[in-house]
Structure formats: C-alpha cells, structure tokens
Scaffold this active site. Sequence first.
Site, PDB file in Angstrom:
ATOM      1  N   ASP A 162      -2.172  -3.314  11.428  1.00  0.00           N
ATOM      2  CA  ASP A 162      -1.619  -3.989  10.258  1.00  0.00           C
ATOM      3  C   ASP A 162      -0.732  -5.117  10.758  1.00  0.00           C
ATOM      4  O   ASP A 162      -0.107  -4.990  11.820  1.00  0.00           O
ATOM      5  CB  ASP A 162      -0.796  -3.006   9.416  1.00  0.00           C
ATOM      6  CG  ASP A 162      -0.570  -3.498   7.990  1.00  0.00           C
ATOM      7  OD1 ASP A 162       0.165  -4.496   7.824  1.00  0.00           O
ATOM      8  OD2 ASP A 162      -1.105  -2.891   7.048  1.00  0.00           O
TER       9      ASP A 162
ATOM     10  N   ALA B  76       7.795   4.487   7.467  1.00  0.00           N
ATOM     11  CA  ALA B  76       6.959   5.444   8.202  1.00  0.00           C
ATOM     12  C   ALA B  76       5.567   4.874   8.442  1.00  0.00           C
ATOM     13  O   ALA B  76       5.013   4.988   9.549  1.00  0.00           O
ATOM     14  CB  ALA B  76       6.873   6.761   7.433  1.00  0.00           C
ATOM     15  N   TYR B  77       4.983   4.266   7.411  1.00  0.00           N
ATOM     16  CA  TYR B  77       3.656   3.662   7.557  1.00  0.00           C
ATOM     17  C   TYR B  77       3.653   2.611   8.663  1.00  0.00           C
ATOM     18  O   TYR B  77       2.775   2.612   9.538  1.00  0.00           O
ATOM     19  CB  TYR B  77       3.234   3.043   6.228  1.00  0.00           C
ATOM     20  CG  TYR B  77       2.015   2.150   6.320  1.00  0.00           C
ATOM     21  CD1 TYR B  77       0.732   2.680   6.280  1.00  0.00           C
ATOM     22  CD2 TYR B  77       2.151   0.763   6.460  1.00  0.00           C
ATOM     23  CE1 TYR B  77      -0.385   1.865   6.371  1.00  0.00           C
ATOM     24  CE2 TYR B  77       1.046  -0.057   6.548  1.00  0.00           C
ATOM     25  CZ  TYR B  77      -0.214   0.495   6.511  1.00  0.00           C
ATOM     26  OH  TYR B  77      -1.324  -0.329   6.615  1.00  0.00           O
ATOM     27  N   CYS B  78       4.639   1.721   8.651  1.00  0.00           N
ATOM     28  CA  CYS B  78       4.687   0.663   9.662  1.00  0.00           C
ATOM     29  C   CYS B  78       4.900   1.249  11.056  1.00  0.00           C
ATOM     30  O   CYS B  78       4.320   0.768  12.033  1.00  0.00           O
ATOM     31  CB  CYS B  78       5.792  -0.339   9.324  1.00  0.00           C
ATOM     32  SG  CYS B  78       5.501  -1.282   7.821  1.00  0.00           S
TER      33      CYS B  78
END
Length: 235
Positions: free
Chosen positions: A133, A145-147
């Site tokens: 990403d 958290a996603y990053c």
Amino acid sequence: MKPVALITGAGRRFGYELANDLLDNGYTVFAHYNSSKGGVEKLEQQGAIGLQADFSDTRAIDNMIDQVIAQTGQLDLLVNNASCFFDNHTVDASDDALAAVYQVHAIAPYKLITGLQALLANANDGLVINITDIYSERPSTNYIAYCGAKAALANMTLAFAKALAPDIRVNAIQPGPILFLPEHDNQHRQQVLAETPLKVEGGLQPMIDTVKFFRDNPFLTGESIKVDGGRALNI
C-alpha cells in the site's frame, strides 16, 4: 507445461480480474477466497481451482498450503493480495480484528512464501508479488494497525528478495486510488482525486499490467512499484 499461479483474495476486485486475465492467458490458477465465494465460483467455471481459507486462522493457511502442494509440482506466480481494511475504532474494539489485520497481511504471506518455496523454486522463474500500500511508507493515523501490517509485508518483500535469490524473485505493488469501494460517497471520491496528481480513478488494468511487467522482466527483484496516479506524492 502450463504456468501455475496462486492468487489470494481472488473472489473480488483486483484478485478476481487478475485471475480472469491469467486464465485467459493459459495459466492454471489457484483462486483463494475467504467469504467471496460467488466470484470464485465464476472463476471455477472457467477452470480455476478454488481454495477457501480464513487467514485469521493459522491452521487454515497451513491446510491451504498442503492443498496446493498436493495438486501441483510447481508454482510460477504467487500474488499475496488478500486484505482486510479495519480502522482504529474497529481494532480498538476487537482483539480479533487487530489479530486478523496482522494475520492476513503479514503472517499469511510469510507462511505462504515459506511453505510454497519449493514449488516456486521448481518454476523456471518463480515470482512472488506482494500487494502492499502507498500508506506502508506514509501511514494514515486512522488505520494504524493496517498500515503497520502492510509495512511489515513491504519489509518482508525486501528480506525474501535477498533470501530467496537467485531461484525466486520477490517484488511488491503499492496501489493507490485504483477502484473506489461502494461505500465511498461522492465527497470522499472527489477529495481523493483532488489529492491525486493524475486526477483519475486508475481502474484495475494498471495493476494487472504491473504484474505482467514484473513477470516479463527477469532482472527485477526487491522492487516496489506505486500504481497510484502519483497520490503518494501528496500524502
């Protein structure tokens, strides 16, 4: 022998369209899904081999690896595309959601690469492509958290590129505003496009073309390409 690909998250959006393209180009395609069964059923009608696995369960990952090994002696292309997109509120409210973010984006790709290493090495030019990403380098404070999990996958891309060379190449694609989600309202879409230098929604074909670029250039490993219309310049 037909080339063989495994695409995770193949039931919708990019994974689905990439699987379709590879099937049209003579690949044997293993199409993984968790809940997007309808898309994979359509792929199966075209000859794909559907594999269901919930990547939040480590045992399910191991079982899927065993299924692939049982059905093929080589793997030319592994695309780690499966994703779950949870914001801070979701992971703060649920430890299961927090664990899933790291299971899906970091642990599952790690286990798939290591578990299928022998099959990738058996191919003439085994290739892994990790879908990271643009926010793996410039993280969003709304999706911490996603990053972080995507940043882990980006780092693993570099480490595996070093560790598995020269038998297996490992690269990454960093998508930007490729295809808006149905829940994105017009205001959100216009804001994102205003922040994107090329001012357009990219569509899925540029992602598919980048997979083919990595496939067709055997001198690339440890590379990451942003397919984002320049948006990473403005975040």
